[in-house]
Every structure is written in C-alpha cells, then in structure tokens.
Motif scaffolding. Structure first.
Motif, PDB file in Angstrom:
ATOM      1  N   TYR A 157      20.743  41.741  23.061  1.00 24.94           N
ATOM      2  CA  TYR A 157      20.678  40.877  24.231  1.00 24.94           C
ATOM      3  C   TYR A 157      21.828  41.313  25.136  1.00 24.94           C
ATOM      4  O   TYR A 157      22.944  41.517  24.660  1.00 24.94           O
ATOM      5  CB  TYR A 157      20.904  39.413  23.855  1.00 24.94           C
ATOM      6  N   THR A 158      21.576  41.434  26.435  1.00 25.17           N
ATOM      7  CA  THR A 158      22.626  41.862  27.348  1.00 25.17           C
ATOM      8  C   THR A 158      22.489  41.193  28.705  1.00 25.17           C
ATOM      9  O   THR A 158      21.376  40.878  29.140  1.00 25.17           O
ATOM     10  CB  THR A 158      22.645  43.411  27.490  1.00 25.17           C
ATOM     11  N   LEU A 192      42.383  57.292  19.894  1.00 28.93           N
ATOM     12  CA  LEU A 192      41.890  58.369  19.048  1.00 28.93           C
ATOM     13  C   LEU A 192      41.931  59.710  19.771  1.00 28.93           C
ATOM     14  O   LEU A 192      41.551  59.804  20.944  1.00 28.93           O
ATOM     15  CB  LEU A 192      40.445  58.078  18.611  1.00 28.93           C
ATOM     16  N   GLU A 193      42.348  60.729  19.078  1.00 26.47           N
ATOM     17  CA  GLU A 193      42.358  62.068  19.661  1.00 26.47           C
ATOM     18  C   GLU A 193      40.957  62.490  20.080  1.00 26.47           C
ATOM     19  O   GLU A 193      40.773  63.186  21.067  1.00 26.47           O
ATOM     20  CB  GLU A 193      42.930  63.061  18.648  1.00 26.47           C
ATOM     21  N   VAL A 194      39.957  62.059  19.325  1.00 25.23           N
ATOM     22  CA  VAL A 194      38.564  62.421  19.607  1.00 25.23           C
ATOM     23  C   VAL A 194      37.818  61.312  20.349  1.00 25.23           C
ATOM     24  O   VAL A 194      36.617  61.410  20.557  1.00 25.23           O
ATOM     25  CB  VAL A 194      37.803  62.776  18.302  1.00 25.23           C
ATOM     26  N   GLY A 195      38.522  60.266  20.776  1.00 25.44           N
ATOM     27  CA  GLY A 195      37.885  59.128  21.433  1.00 25.44           C
ATOM     28  C   GLY A 195      37.349  59.477  22.804  1.00 25.44           C
ATOM     29  O   GLY A 195      37.964  60.230  23.559  1.00 25.44           O
ATOM     30  N   GLU A 196      36.185  58.919  23.131  1.00 23.30           N
ATOM     31  CA  GLU A 196      35.557  59.115  24.443  1.00 23.30           C
ATOM     32  C   GLU A 196      35.128  57.757  24.981  1.00 23.30           C
ATOM     33  O   GLU A 196      34.518  56.975  24.268  1.00 23.30           O
ATOM     34  CB  GLU A 196      34.326  60.008  24.330  1.00 23.30           C
ATOM     35  N   ILE A 197      35.442  57.510  26.259  1.00 19.45           N
ATOM     36  CA  ILE A 197      35.071  56.252  26.905  1.00 19.45           C
ATOM     37  C   ILE A 197      34.410  56.585  28.240  1.00 19.45           C
ATOM     38  O   ILE A 197      34.955  57.357  29.031  1.00 19.45           O
ATOM     39  CB  ILE A 197      36.309  55.354  27.147  1.00 19.45           C
ATOM     40  N   ASN A 198      33.260  55.979  28.492  1.00 20.48           N
ATOM     41  CA  ASN A 198      32.579  56.149  29.777  1.00 20.48           C
ATOM     42  C   ASN A 198      33.545  55.750  30.886  1.00 20.48           C
ATOM     43  O   ASN A 198      34.195  54.701  30.816  1.00 20.48           O
ATOM     44  CB  ASN A 198      31.329  55.267  29.796  1.00 20.48           C
ATOM     45  N   GLU A 199      33.637  56.558  31.916  1.00 26.54           N
ATOM     46  CA  GLU A 199      34.602  56.318  32.992  1.00 26.54           C
ATOM     47  C   GLU A 199      34.358  55.014  33.741  1.00 26.54           C
ATOM     48  O   GLU A 199      35.264  54.502  34.408  1.00 26.54           O
ATOM     49  CB  GLU A 199      34.637  57.487  33.965  1.00 26.54           C
ATOM     50  N   ASP A 200      33.168  54.428  33.649  1.00 23.79           N
ATOM     51  CA  ASP A 200      32.873  53.152  34.305  1.00 23.79           C
ATOM     52  C   ASP A 200      33.494  51.962  33.568  1.00 23.79           C
ATOM     53  O   ASP A 200      33.625  50.880  34.138  1.00 23.79           O
ATOM     54  CB  ASP A 200      31.368  52.925  34.405  1.00 23.79           C
ATOM     55  N   ILE A 201      33.856  52.156  32.305  1.00 26.43           N
ATOM     56  CA  ILE A 201      34.380  51.057  31.488  1.00 26.43           C
ATOM     57  C   ILE A 201      35.893  50.976  31.658  1.00 26.43           C
ATOM     58  O   ILE A 201      36.621  51.922  31.368  1.00 26.43           O
ATOM     59  CB  ILE A 201      34.009  51.252  30.002  1.00 26.43           C
ATOM     60  N   LEU A 202      36.360  49.816  32.138  1.00 27.59           N
ATOM     61  CA  LEU A 202      37.794  49.591  32.353  1.00 27.59           C
ATOM     62  C   LEU A 202      38.452  48.907  31.169  1.00 27.59           C
ATOM     63  O   LEU A 202      39.647  49.066  30.932  1.00 27.59           O
ATOM     64  CB  LEU A 202      38.003  48.735  33.607  1.00 27.59           C
ATOM     65  N   ALA A 203      37.687  48.115  30.433  1.00 26.91           N
ATOM     66  CA  ALA A 203      38.176  47.386  29.261  1.00 26.91           C
ATOM     67  C   ALA A 203      36.960  47.016  28.417  1.00 26.91           C
ATOM     68  O   ALA A 203      35.857  46.879  28.959  1.00 26.91           O
ATOM     69  CB  ALA A 203      38.936  46.127  29.669  1.00 26.91           C
ATOM     70  N   ALA A 204      37.173  46.864  27.114  1.00 25.29           N
ATOM     71  CA  ALA A 204      36.058  46.495  26.228  1.00 25.29           C
ATOM     72  C   ALA A 204      36.603  45.862  24.959  1.00 25.29           C
ATOM     73  O   ALA A 204      37.442  46.451  24.280  1.00 25.29           O
ATOM     74  CB  ALA A 204      35.227  47.731  25.884  1.00 25.29           C
ATOM     75  N   GLU A 213      34.370  45.378  30.773  1.00 22.11           N
ATOM     76  CA  GLU A 213      34.663  45.197  32.194  1.00 22.11           C
ATOM     77  C   GLU A 213      34.438  46.510  32.926  1.00 22.11           C
ATOM     78  O   GLU A 213      34.900  47.566  32.486  1.00 22.11           O
ATOM     79  CB  GLU A 213      36.105  44.742  32.399  1.00 22.11           C
ATOM     80  N   LYS A 214      33.710  46.411  34.031  1.00 27.62           N
ATOM     81  CA  LYS A 214      33.511  47.533  34.942  1.00 27.62           C
ATOM     82  C   LYS A 214      34.134  47.129  36.278  1.00 27.62           C
ATOM     83  O   LYS A 214      34.591  45.989  36.429  1.00 27.62           O
ATOM     84  CB  LYS A 214      32.015  47.828  35.079  1.00 27.62           C
ATOM     85  N   ALA A 215      34.162  48.025  37.226  1.00 31.77           N
ATOM     86  CA  ALA A 215      34.828  47.738  38.505  1.00 31.77           C
ATOM     87  C   ALA A 215      34.306  46.455  39.160  1.00 31.77           C
ATOM     88  O   ALA A 215      35.091  45.633  39.616  1.00 31.77           O
ATOM     89  CB  ALA A 215      34.681  48.920  39.453  1.00 31.77           C
ATOM     90  N   GLY A 216      33.003  46.253  39.177  1.00 34.74           N
ATOM     91  CA  GLY A 216      32.441  45.099  39.865  1.00 34.74           C
ATOM     92  C   GLY A 216      31.724  44.099  38.995  1.00 34.74           C
ATOM     93  O   GLY A 216      31.095  43.175  39.505  1.00 34.74           O
ATOM     94  N   SER A 217      31.806  44.279  37.683  1.00 32.91           N
ATOM     95  CA  SER A 217      31.028  43.389  36.809  1.00 32.91           C
ATOM     96  C   SER A 217      31.589  43.339  35.396  1.00 32.91           C
ATOM     97  O   SER A 217      32.452  44.126  35.016  1.00 32.91           O
ATOM     98  CB  SER A 217      29.572  43.862  36.746  1.00 32.91           C
ATOM     99  N   PHE A 218      31.061  42.377  34.652  1.00 32.91           N
ATOM    100  CA  PHE A 218      31.274  42.277  33.216  1.00 32.91           C
ATOM    101  C   PHE A 218      29.910  42.460  32.549  1.00 32.91           C
ATOM    102  O   PHE A 218      28.914  41.914  33.027  1.00 32.91           O
ATOM    103  CB  PHE A 218      31.836  40.905  32.823  1.00 32.91           C
ATOM    104  N   VAL A 219      29.868  43.208  31.476  1.00 36.14           N
ATOM    105  CA  VAL A 219      28.637  43.385  30.709  1.00 36.14           C
ATOM    106  C   VAL A 219      28.863  42.718  29.362  1.00 36.14           C
ATOM    107  O   VAL A 219      29.760  43.099  28.610  1.00 36.14           O
ATOM    108  CB  VAL A 219      28.281  44.872  30.528  1.00 36.14           C
ATOM    109  N   ILE A 220      28.054  41.695  29.074  1.00 31.62           N
ATOM    110  CA  ILE A 220      28.167  40.950  27.822  1.00 31.62           C
ATOM    111  C   ILE A 220      26.940  41.275  26.991  1.00 31.62           C
ATOM    112  O   ILE A 220      25.815  41.263  27.494  1.00 31.62           O
ATOM    113  CB  ILE A 220      28.274  39.427  28.077  1.00 31.62           C
ATOM    114  N   SER A 221      27.152  41.564  25.705  1.00 32.98           N
ATOM    115  CA  SER A 221      26.024  41.929  24.851  1.00 32.98           C
ATOM    116  C   SER A 221      26.287  41.497  23.410  1.00 32.98           C
ATOM    117  O   SER A 221      27.430  41.343  22.991  1.00 32.98           O
ATOM    118  CB  SER A 221      25.781  43.439  24.907  1.00 32.98           C
ATOM    119  N   PHE A 222      25.184  41.288  22.700  1.00 39.63           N
ATOM    120  CA  PHE A 222      25.271  41.003  21.266  1.00 39.63           C
ATOM    121  C   PHE A 222      23.989  41.449  20.587  1.00 39.63           C
ATOM    122  O   PHE A 222      22.916  41.448  21.181  1.00 39.63           O
ATOM    123  CB  PHE A 222      25.563  39.517  20.991  1.00 39.63           C
TER     124      PHE A 222
END
Length: 130
Positions: A13-14, A59-71, A99-108
């Motif tokens: 659900y998102t 993480l040295e191998v960690g990758e985060i989508n550039e749109d994501i500011l916090a999670a 958190e993205k620049a203009g929104s929050f995405v909530i999911s479960f």
C-alpha cells in the motif's frame, strides 16, 4: 492509497503526499503522529524506528536514489494471536516514510490481518490536510 506490487511479488500500500497537502513538515513529525495512533490502538504496540537512509549511506556499497532526501521505517505489531511459529515471518509491521523534495511517500507491506491494513491505511490518510 494505491495497492501496487513491488519487485513482482510484494503487495504494498502506498501514498505520495505533496508537502502542500499536509501540515507535517518532517519524517519525525509524521512519526510522532503515527506513534500516537499506535499508542491509542487497543492491540497495536510501538516497537521502534529504523533510519534506513543513514544506514544505507554509511555503507561503502550503499546506493540511494537521488530523489530520496530521508527514509525511515516505523516498526509496530498488531499480533493478537500466535497460531503457529511460521506466522513470525510476517511480523512485525513496518511503515516506511521517505522524504522527497516536494512530497512524502508512505508505504507498508500488506498484512495478513485485514484489520491491520485498514488501520494503517486510515493512519496514513490521516496525514492529509482535511
């Protein structure tokens, strides 16, 4: 809210909420609200939170989508019965907030308990301005 399938197998659900659609200004404010909903629930119990962004960034191998500011993930449990050991595989519940620049995405992830899904969906929709 939308129901989607993530990675071709996970029912999720998102809801993406524009920052202008809510009075909540940060993930921490959203978590305070969600925690109050859990604490007011007759069965659910608050377990804690996990800063997924900080973990992945460390993480040295960690990758985060550039749109994501916090999670972060808020962890809770609705378990009122324990009919067999294997049910532990689908507990506890996690509500993710990104958190993205203009929104929050909530999911479960969809819970095996229809009541838990309804409650979490109502909590998430409660983040929207009335």
């Amino acid at each position: 809210m939308k129901q989607i399938t993530v990675m071709e197998k996970y029912p999720v659900y998102t809801l993406e909420i524009g920052k202008e659609e809510t009075d909540y200004k940060s993930i921490d404010e959203i978590f305070s609200y969600l925690k109050s909903q859990i604490e007011a629930h007759p069965i659910a119990t608050y377990i804690g939170e996990f800063d997924h962004y900080a973990h992945t960034k460390s993480l040295e191998v960690g990758e985060i989508n550039e749109d994501i500011l916090a999670a972060k993930n808020l962890i809770c449990c609705f378990g009122k019965v324990l009919p067999k050991p294997e049910v532990l595989a689908v507990r506890p519940r996690s509500i993710g907030v990104a958190e993205k620049a203009g929104s929050f995405v909530i999911s479960f992830l969809e819970a095996p308990n229809a009541g838990a899904n309804k409650d979490m969906e109502a909590w998430v929709k409660g983040l929207l301005n009335k």
